[in-house]
Design a protein around this motif. Sequence first.
Motif, PDB file in Angstrom:
ATOM      1  N   ASP A 153     -29.303  33.272  49.896  1.00  0.00           N
ATOM      2  CA  ASP A 153     -28.525  32.533  50.903  1.00  0.00           C
ATOM      3  C   ASP A 153     -27.184  32.035  50.360  1.00  0.00           C
ATOM      4  O   ASP A 153     -26.646  31.054  50.827  1.00  0.00           O
ATOM      5  CB  ASP A 153     -29.342  31.355  51.441  1.00  0.00           C
ATOM      6  CG  ASP A 153     -29.731  30.360  50.361  1.00  0.00           C
ATOM      7  OD1 ASP A 153     -29.364  30.547  49.180  1.00  0.00           O
ATOM      8  OD2 ASP A 153     -30.405  29.375  50.689  1.00  0.00           O
ATOM      9  N   GLY A 154     -26.642  32.745  49.384  1.00  0.00           N
ATOM     10  CA  GLY A 154     -25.369  32.355  48.794  1.00  0.00           C
ATOM     11  C   GLY A 154     -24.184  32.924  49.551  1.00  0.00           C
ATOM     12  O   GLY A 154     -24.340  33.710  50.484  1.00  0.00           O
ATOM     13  N   PRO A 155     -22.984  32.541  49.126  1.00  0.00           N
ATOM     14  CA  PRO A 155     -21.768  33.017  49.796  1.00  0.00           C
ATOM     15  C   PRO A 155     -21.445  34.473  49.429  1.00  0.00           C
ATOM     16  O   PRO A 155     -21.957  34.997  48.441  1.00  0.00           O
ATOM     17  CB  PRO A 155     -20.694  32.064  49.267  1.00  0.00           C
ATOM     18  CG  PRO A 155     -21.186  31.669  47.913  1.00  0.00           C
ATOM     19  CD  PRO A 155     -22.683  31.608  48.038  1.00  0.00           C
ATOM     20  N   PRO A 207     -19.199  37.437  47.834  1.00  0.00           N
ATOM     21  CA  PRO A 207     -19.670  38.775  48.182  1.00  0.00           C
ATOM     22  C   PRO A 207     -21.112  39.041  47.773  1.00  0.00           C
ATOM     23  O   PRO A 207     -21.729  39.975  48.284  1.00  0.00           O
ATOM     24  CB  PRO A 207     -18.725  39.693  47.421  1.00  0.00           C
ATOM     25  CG  PRO A 207     -18.374  38.928  46.192  1.00  0.00           C
ATOM     26  CD  PRO A 207     -18.345  37.471  46.622  1.00  0.00           C
ATOM     27  N   SER A 208     -21.677  38.263  46.851  1.00  0.00           N
ATOM     28  CA  SER A 208     -23.024  38.583  46.357  1.00  0.00           C
ATOM     29  C   SER A 208     -24.122  38.188  47.333  1.00  0.00           C
ATOM     30  O   SER A 208     -25.169  38.822  47.392  1.00  0.00           O
ATOM     31  CB  SER A 208     -23.283  37.901  45.008  1.00  0.00           C
ATOM     32  OG  SER A 208     -23.511  36.515  45.172  1.00  0.00           O
ATOM     33  N   GLY A 209     -23.914  37.098  48.079  1.00  0.00           N
ATOM     34  CA  GLY A 209     -24.954  36.593  48.964  1.00  0.00           C
ATOM     35  C   GLY A 209     -26.083  35.915  48.207  1.00  0.00           C
ATOM     36  O   GLY A 209     -27.094  35.563  48.800  1.00  0.00           O
ATOM     37  N   GLU A 210     -25.913  35.751  46.909  1.00  0.00           N
ATOM     38  CA  GLU A 210     -26.954  35.131  46.096  1.00  0.00           C
ATOM     39  C   GLU A 210     -26.558  33.719  45.691  1.00  0.00           C
ATOM     40  O   GLU A 210     -25.381  33.411  45.522  1.00  0.00           O
ATOM     41  CB  GLU A 210     -27.229  35.970  44.848  1.00  0.00           C
ATOM     42  CG  GLU A 210     -27.818  37.323  45.184  1.00  0.00           C
ATOM     43  CD  GLU A 210     -28.135  38.149  43.962  1.00  0.00           C
ATOM     44  OE1 GLU A 210     -27.380  38.100  42.963  1.00  0.00           O
ATOM     45  OE2 GLU A 210     -29.158  38.857  43.994  1.00  0.00           O
ATOM     46  N   ARG A 211     -27.576  32.874  45.545  1.00  0.00           N
ATOM     47  CA  ARG A 211     -27.382  31.500  45.064  1.00  0.00           C
ATOM     48  C   ARG A 211     -28.348  31.271  43.916  1.00  0.00           C
ATOM     49  O   ARG A 211     -29.551  31.137  44.119  1.00  0.00           O
ATOM     50  CB  ARG A 211     -27.631  30.482  46.175  1.00  0.00           C
ATOM     51  CG  ARG A 211     -27.587  29.031  45.690  1.00  0.00           C
ATOM     52  CD  ARG A 211     -27.744  28.039  46.832  1.00  0.00           C
ATOM     53  NE  ARG A 211     -28.934  28.233  47.644  1.00  0.00           N
ATOM     54  CZ  ARG A 211     -30.106  27.606  47.444  1.00  0.00           C
ATOM     55  NH1 ARG A 211     -30.248  26.751  46.450  1.00  0.00           N
ATOM     56  NH2 ARG A 211     -31.132  27.842  48.248  1.00  0.00           N
ATOM     57  N   TYR A 212     -27.796  31.273  42.712  1.00  0.00           N
ATOM     58  CA  TYR A 212     -28.583  30.942  41.530  1.00  0.00           C
ATOM     59  C   TYR A 212     -28.587  29.426  41.443  1.00  0.00           C
ATOM     60  O   TYR A 212     -27.571  28.806  41.147  1.00  0.00           O
ATOM     61  CB  TYR A 212     -27.967  31.564  40.276  1.00  0.00           C
ATOM     62  CG  TYR A 212     -28.086  33.073  40.247  1.00  0.00           C
ATOM     63  CD1 TYR A 212     -29.117  33.682  39.554  1.00  0.00           C
ATOM     64  CD2 TYR A 212     -27.168  33.884  40.923  1.00  0.00           C
ATOM     65  CE1 TYR A 212     -29.236  35.073  39.532  1.00  0.00           C
ATOM     66  CE2 TYR A 212     -27.281  35.257  40.900  1.00  0.00           C
ATOM     67  CZ  TYR A 212     -28.316  35.846  40.202  1.00  0.00           C
ATOM     68  OH  TYR A 212     -28.425  37.219  40.184  1.00  0.00           O
ATOM     69  N   CYS A 213     -29.721  28.829  41.736  1.00  0.00           N
ATOM     70  CA  CYS A 213     -29.900  27.377  41.771  1.00  0.00           C
ATOM     71  C   CYS A 213     -30.523  26.983  40.430  1.00  0.00           C
ATOM     72  O   CYS A 213     -31.700  27.260  40.173  1.00  0.00           O
ATOM     73  CB  CYS A 213     -30.814  27.030  42.946  1.00  0.00           C
ATOM     74  SG  CYS A 213     -30.985  25.286  43.247  1.00  0.00           S
ATOM     75  N   ILE A 214     -29.734  26.339  39.560  1.00  0.00           N
ATOM     76  CA  ILE A 214     -30.104  26.157  38.164  1.00  0.00           C
ATOM     77  C   ILE A 214     -30.177  24.671  37.804  1.00  0.00           C
ATOM     78  O   ILE A 214     -29.333  23.872  38.225  1.00  0.00           O
ATOM     79  CB  ILE A 214     -29.091  26.877  37.249  1.00  0.00           C
ATOM     80  CG1 ILE A 214     -28.906  28.334  37.675  1.00  0.00           C
ATOM     81  CG2 ILE A 214     -29.488  26.762  35.786  1.00  0.00           C
ATOM     82  CD1 ILE A 214     -30.141  29.212  37.572  1.00  0.00           C
ATOM     83  N   ASN A 215     -31.141  24.307  36.996  1.00  0.00           N
ATOM     84  CA  ASN A 215     -31.281  22.940  36.505  1.00  0.00           C
ATOM     85  C   ASN A 215     -30.196  22.628  35.474  1.00  0.00           C
ATOM     86  O   ASN A 215     -30.018  23.395  34.521  1.00  0.00           O
ATOM     87  CB  ASN A 215     -32.653  22.768  35.831  1.00  0.00           C
ATOM     88  CG  ASN A 215     -33.789  22.865  36.812  1.00  0.00           C
ATOM     89  OD1 ASN A 215     -34.037  21.951  37.576  1.00  0.00           O
ATOM     90  ND2 ASN A 215     -34.495  23.991  36.792  1.00  0.00           N
TER      91      ASN A 215
END
Length: 160
Positions: free
Chosen positions: A120-122, A124-132
Motif C-alpha cells: 500500500d505504498g506510493p 512507483p513501487s507501491g510498496e511500504r517497508y514499515c520498519i522499527n
Amino acid sequence: MTDRSASGFDLTPPSPTQLATLEHGLTDEEKRVLLNHGTEAPFCGTLLEEKRAGAFCCRLCGLPLFKSVEKFESGTGWPSFTAPYDPDHLKLVRDTSYGMVRVETRCARCDSHQGHVFPDGPPPSGERYCINSVALTFTPEGEALPDPLDRGDGLASAAI
C-alpha cells in the motif's frame, strides 16, 4: 569465498561468536524487536523524524538496508520506505502471526527482524517497508557506514 550483494556488500552471516558479541550490546527493547520479532510502539521511534540524507543500517550487523531518498511519511508511526538499499539486503518471510498474513522483512546478513512490507505504498513501487526505528541505525551522507563485524573488506568503511 564470500556471498556478495549486487551492490558489493558482504552478506556472509556472522559467526556464532560474532553474533553473540553483537547481541551482547543490544538493549532489552532492541533484543525484543531484532531477536524476538517484536514491534516497537508507534510514533515513538527515534528515526521516525529523521530527514537527513544518508543510509539506514541494520542495528545488529550494520548492513545498509534503506536509503533516505526512499523514506516517506506514511502516517503509520514507523519509518517507512518505498524500496530497500539493495534487494539482496533484505530477506522476505511469510508471517502468519496474530491471525494475519503479512510479509516480514529481515536483514539478509544477520537474519534480524526489521518490520514488514505492505502493498500500500506510493508509486512507483507501491510498496511500504514499515520498519522499527530500534532495528536501525542512521549514517549521514558522507560518513563511513558502520562495520561492527570488522571483516576488513573495506566495503563498510566506504562513505555513502
